[in-house]
Design a protein around this motif. Structure first.
Motif, short mmCIF file in Angstrom:
data_model
loop_
_atom_site.label_atom_id
_atom_site.label_comp_id
_atom_site.label_asym_id
_atom_site.label_seq_id
_atom_site.Cartn_x
_atom_site.Cartn_y
_atom_site.Cartn_z
N LYS A 53 0.83 -1.20 0.00
CA LYS A 53 0.00 0.00 0.00
C LYS A 53 0.87 1.25 0.00
CE LYS A 53 -3.71 2.28 2.46
NZ LYS A 53 -3.88 2.93 3.72
N ALA A 54 1.88 1.28 0.87
CA ALA A 54 2.77 2.44 0.95
C ALA A 54 3.53 2.62 -0.36
CB ALA A 54 3.74 2.27 2.11
N TRP A 55 4.01 1.52 -0.94
CA TRP A 55 4.74 1.58 -2.21
C TRP A 55 3.86 2.18 -3.31
CZ3 TRP A 55 4.20 -2.29 -6.41
CH2 TRP A 55 5.06 -2.05 -7.47
N LYS A 56 2.65 1.66 -3.43
CA LYS A 56 1.76 2.13 -4.49
C LYS A 56 1.36 3.60 -4.28
CE LYS A 56 0.21 -2.28 -6.16
NZ LYS A 56 -0.87 -3.08 -6.67
N PHE A 61 2.39 8.65 -8.99
CA PHE A 61 2.64 9.60 -10.07
C PHE A 61 4.07 9.50 -10.61
CE2 PHE A 61 -0.71 11.67 -7.47
CZ PHE A 61 -1.72 11.61 -8.42
N GLU A 62 4.74 8.42 -10.27
CA GLU A 62 6.14 8.23 -10.68
C GLU A 62 6.21 7.57 -12.04
OE1 GLU A 62 9.64 8.92 -10.82
OE2 GLU A 62 9.10 9.13 -8.70
N SER A 63 7.05 8.11 -12.91
CA SER A 63 7.22 7.49 -14.23
C SER A 63 8.62 6.91 -14.40
CB SER A 63 6.96 8.52 -15.34
OG SER A 63 7.86 9.60 -15.21
N ASN A 64 9.54 7.27 -13.52
CA ASN A 64 10.90 6.78 -13.58
C ASN A 64 10.97 5.38 -12.95
OD1 ASN A 64 13.63 6.16 -12.93
ND2 ASN A 64 14.15 8.34 -12.96
#
Length: 148
Positions: A53-56, A61-64
């Motif tokens: 959950k924390a990771w997601k 909004f991360e694309s890298n």
């Protein structure tokens, strides 16, 4: 070791609540009790869910891809090891995210075909096919592992 033999043992009224299943008795005293095993897996599963959950939330909004895979929560999921495999596969089946690096790190295997590299749905399909061929599901991993 598996026993499917049931013995008919005469019990007194007080003893009727005692389990007469020989296989249950063997499982209870085989190394660690099933209660302890399920408790440990339950704790690890809750930790996995918390980390996932924390990771997601942190990568939404991360694309890298480097940032996605170097996230501390993702790394901690990898540290859970093979116990996390059925949960990762289950999430992958639901289309749950970029688990390919974690799966590779945990298993040491990369079943993604050369022509499928970079195509999410095809990479996902390759991993799920690998999981099916290797009987990778919650039951097979949890039941066959022993806690030392």
């Amino acid at each position: 070791m598996k026993f499917d033999i049931e013995y008919s043992i005469p019990f007194s009224q007080q003893g009727k609540s005692v389990c007469s299943s020989f296989s249950n008795s063997v499982r209870l005293f085989e190394g660690t009790s099933l209660f302890v095993k399920h408790k440990k897996i339950s704790v690890e599963y809750r930790e996995f869910l918390k980390l996932k959950k924390a990771w997601k939330e942190e990568i939404i909004f991360e694309s890298n891809l480097n940032n996605i895979f170097s996230n501390s929560n993702y790394i901690n999921i990898i540290k859970i090891g093979k116990t996390a495999l059925p949960w990762i596969i289950k999430d992958l089946k639901k289309g749950g995210g970029y688990w390919f690096v974690a799966l590779n790190k945990i298993t040491g295997i990369n079943p993604i075909k050369e022509e499928n590299r970079g195509v999410y749905e095809q990479m996902r399909k390759d991993w799920l096919e690998w999981a099916d061929k290797n009987y990778l599901n919650e039951r097979s991993i949890i039941i066959t592992e022993r806690i030392s």
